[in-house]
Design a protein around this motif. Structure first.
Motif, PDB file in Angstrom:
ATOM      1  N   LYS A 136       0.841  -1.208   0.000  1.00  0.00           N
ATOM      2  CA  LYS A 136       0.000   0.000   0.000  1.00  0.00           C
ATOM      3  C   LYS A 136       0.873   1.253   0.000  1.00  0.00           C
ATOM      4  CE  LYS A 136      -4.101  -1.960   0.457  1.00  0.00           C
ATOM      5  NZ  LYS A 136      -5.127  -1.908  -0.544  1.00  0.00           N
ATOM      6  N   LYS A 137       1.929   1.233   0.812  1.00  0.00           N
ATOM      7  CA  LYS A 137       2.843   2.377   0.871  1.00  0.00           C
ATOM      8  C   LYS A 137       3.506   2.582  -0.491  1.00  0.00           C
ATOM      9  CE  LYS A 137       6.577   4.312   3.618  1.00  0.00           C
ATOM     10  NZ  LYS A 137       7.479   4.148   4.763  1.00  0.00           N
ATOM     11  N   HIS A 138       3.949   1.488  -1.111  1.00  0.00           N
ATOM     12  CA  HIS A 138       4.563   1.573  -2.437  1.00  0.00           C
ATOM     13  C   HIS A 138       3.564   2.124  -3.464  1.00  0.00           C
ATOM     14  CE1 HIS A 138       7.096   0.643  -5.836  1.00  0.00           C
ATOM     15  NE2 HIS A 138       6.073   0.011  -6.390  1.00  0.00           N
ATOM     16  N   LYS A 139       2.322   1.677  -3.384  1.00  0.00           N
ATOM     17  CA  LYS A 139       1.291   2.149  -4.313  1.00  0.00           C
ATOM     18  C   LYS A 139       1.052   3.644  -4.128  1.00  0.00           C
ATOM     19  CE  LYS A 139      -1.979   1.561  -7.371  1.00  0.00           C
ATOM     20  NZ  LYS A 139      -1.621   1.636  -8.769  1.00  0.00           N
TER      21      LYS A 139
ATOM     22  N   THR B  83      -3.592  16.727  -4.488  1.00  0.00           N
ATOM     23  CA  THR B  83      -4.035  16.654  -3.092  1.00  0.00           C
ATOM     24  C   THR B  83      -3.802  15.254  -2.533  1.00  0.00           C
ATOM     25  OG1 THR B  83      -6.285  15.959  -3.635  1.00  0.00           O
ATOM     26  CG2 THR B  83      -5.870  18.353  -3.560  1.00  0.00           C
ATOM     27  N   THR B  84      -3.749  15.170  -1.216  1.00  0.00           N
ATOM     28  CA  THR B  84      -3.610  13.852  -0.591  1.00  0.00           C
ATOM     29  C   THR B  84      -4.842  13.000  -0.865  1.00  0.00           C
ATOM     30  OG1 THR B  84      -4.412  14.754   1.513  1.00  0.00           O
ATOM     31  CG2 THR B  84      -2.014  14.583   1.221  1.00  0.00           C
TER      32      THR B  84
ATOM     33  N   VAL C 104      -6.526   3.583  -1.862  1.00  0.00           N
ATOM     34  CA  VAL C 104      -6.480   3.506  -0.396  1.00  0.00           C
ATOM     35  C   VAL C 104      -7.320   4.652   0.175  1.00  0.00           C
ATOM     36  CG1 VAL C 104      -4.177   2.468  -0.398  1.00  0.00           C
ATOM     37  CG2 VAL C 104      -4.395   4.948  -0.147  1.00  0.00           C
ATOM     38  N   THR C 105      -7.558   4.597   1.458  1.00  0.00           N
ATOM     39  CA  THR C 105      -8.276   5.701   2.100  1.00  0.00           C
ATOM     40  C   THR C 105      -7.282   6.781   2.492  1.00  0.00           C
ATOM     41  OG1 THR C 105      -8.032   4.754   4.302  1.00  0.00           O
ATOM     42  CG2 THR C 105     -10.001   4.097   3.031  1.00  0.00           C
ATOM     43  N   GLU C 106      -7.791   7.991   2.649  1.00  0.00           N
ATOM     44  CA  GLU C 106      -6.914   9.086   3.075  1.00  0.00           C
ATOM     45  C   GLU C 106      -6.352   8.832   4.483  1.00  0.00           C
ATOM     46  OE1 GLU C 106      -6.634  13.848   2.311  1.00  0.00           O
ATOM     47  OE2 GLU C 106      -8.596  13.046   2.808  1.00  0.00           O
ATOM     48  N   PRO C 107      -7.135   8.285   5.431  1.00  0.00           N
ATOM     49  CA  PRO C 107      -6.545   7.956   6.733  1.00  0.00           C
ATOM     50  C   PRO C 107      -5.381   6.958   6.622  1.00  0.00           C
ATOM     51  CG  PRO C 107      -8.917   8.024   6.942  1.00  0.00           C
ATOM     52  CD  PRO C 107      -8.607   8.142   5.473  1.00  0.00           C
ATOM     53  N   LEU C 108      -5.481   5.998   5.705  1.00  0.00           N
ATOM     54  CA  LEU C 108      -4.371   5.059   5.525  1.00  0.00           C
ATOM     55  C   LEU C 108      -3.149   5.786   4.982  1.00  0.00           C
ATOM     56  CD1 LEU C 108      -3.353   2.139   5.698  1.00  0.00           C
ATOM     57  CD2 LEU C 108      -4.085   1.861   3.321  1.00  0.00           C
TER      58      LEU C 108
ATOM     59  N   LYS D 187       1.616  15.463   2.383  1.00  0.00           N
ATOM     60  CA  LYS D 187       2.080  15.493   0.999  1.00  0.00           C
ATOM     61  C   LYS D 187       3.580  15.788   0.906  1.00  0.00           C
ATOM     62  CE  LYS D 187       0.523  18.852  -1.665  1.00  0.00           C
ATOM     63  NZ  LYS D 187      -0.232  19.669  -2.623  1.00  0.00           N
ATOM     64  N   GLU D 188       4.066  16.693   1.736  1.00  0.00           N
ATOM     65  CA  GLU D 188       5.493  17.045   1.703  1.00  0.00           C
ATOM     66  C   GLU D 188       6.366  15.845   2.066  1.00  0.00           C
ATOM     67  OE1 GLU D 188       8.706  19.188   0.809  1.00  0.00           O
ATOM     68  OE2 GLU D 188       6.738  20.124   0.673  1.00  0.00           O
ATOM     69  N   GLU D 189       5.935  15.042   3.027  1.00  0.00           N
ATOM     70  CA  GLU D 189       6.705  13.862   3.402  1.00  0.00           C
ATOM     71  C   GLU D 189       6.697  12.828   2.268  1.00  0.00           C
ATOM     72  OE1 GLU D 189       7.382  10.738   7.071  1.00  0.00           O
ATOM     73  OE2 GLU D 189       5.447  11.745   6.943  1.00  0.00           O
ATOM     74  N   ILE D 190       5.573  12.690   1.582  1.00  0.00           N
ATOM     75  CA  ILE D 190       5.499  11.787   0.427  1.00  0.00           C
ATOM     76  C   ILE D 190       6.492  12.260  -0.635  1.00  0.00           C
ATOM     77  CG2 ILE D 190       4.056  10.984  -1.485  1.00  0.00           C
ATOM     78  CD1 ILE D 190       1.637  11.233   0.455  1.00  0.00           C
TER      79      ILE D 190
END
Length: 194
Positions: free
Chosen positions: A5-8, A26-27, A36-40, A48-51
């Motif tokens: 999920k993180k990779h996706k 946007t996130t 995925v859900t926004e909470p996930l 967004k900056e960390e992504i």
């Protein structure tokens, strides 16, 4: 499963940032398109900056690894320069989203000296400049090159590589590679003529 999920999320964000820019993404859109859900999304990332920062770091780690894997023992110093140019063209052709993401989003962040983009751009320049300087100095010492002044030629060659990358990534889709033209240009500029 969480790693997938993180990779996706990261691969989706890479594509969105590359195609529509950091500010226009946007996130919620990243989460929705990643399935995925926004909470996930917020479970894995603070925002967004960390992504964006994780994507940039990952791209540069891959890039630095590719540079380290370039052959160090070659018949000529020009072969090393040839390999460097080919590596950058290969990256532009095979990893366009990553290249566009950097070219479209990092320049606005370069004003902040502590931002990851600034640190990565500085490190990338340092690696390439050192690589080219070493090639030119060794080629001059062996008589293979007549490349003077070395520091000026390093800057010109760096600009050539960066210009080709920009053209390949931001220009119209062309079948022209520029690879052979760039390599031939550098050969004519630095290899000693008998």
């Amino acid at each position: 499963m969480a790693k997938n999920k993180k990779h996706k999320i990261l691969s989706t964000a890479t594509q969105l940032f590359a195609n529509q820019g950091f500010d226009n993404t946007t996130t919620l859109q990243i989460a929705k398109e990643a399935g995925v859900t926004e909470p996930l999304l917020y479970y894995h990332f603070k925002g967004k900056e960390e992504i964006f920062t994780e994507i940039i770091r990952s791209i540069f780690q891959d890039y630095e690894k590719m540079l380290e894997e370039l052959p160090r023992e070659t018949e000529t110093e020009f072969e090393k320069i040839n390999n460097l140019i080919r590596l950058h063209i290969h990256m532009a052709e095979n990893r366009p989203n990553e290249g566009r993401l950097i070219l479209a989003n990092c320049p606005s962040k370069l004003k902040n000296e502590s931002h990851t983009c600034q640190k990565i751009v500085d490190r990338q320049q340092e690696i390439i400049v050192d690589y080219l300087r070493e090639c030119l100095e060794k080629g001059n010492a062996s008589g293979e090159f007549d490349a003077q002044p070395v520091d000026h030629l390093v800057v010109v060659m760096l600009c050539l590589i960066n210009g080709i990358l920009r053209k390949k990534l931001l220009g119209k889709k062309e079948k022209i590679s520029y690879e052979y033209t760039a390599i031939d240009f550098c050969r004519k500029a630095i290899v000693k003529h008998s």
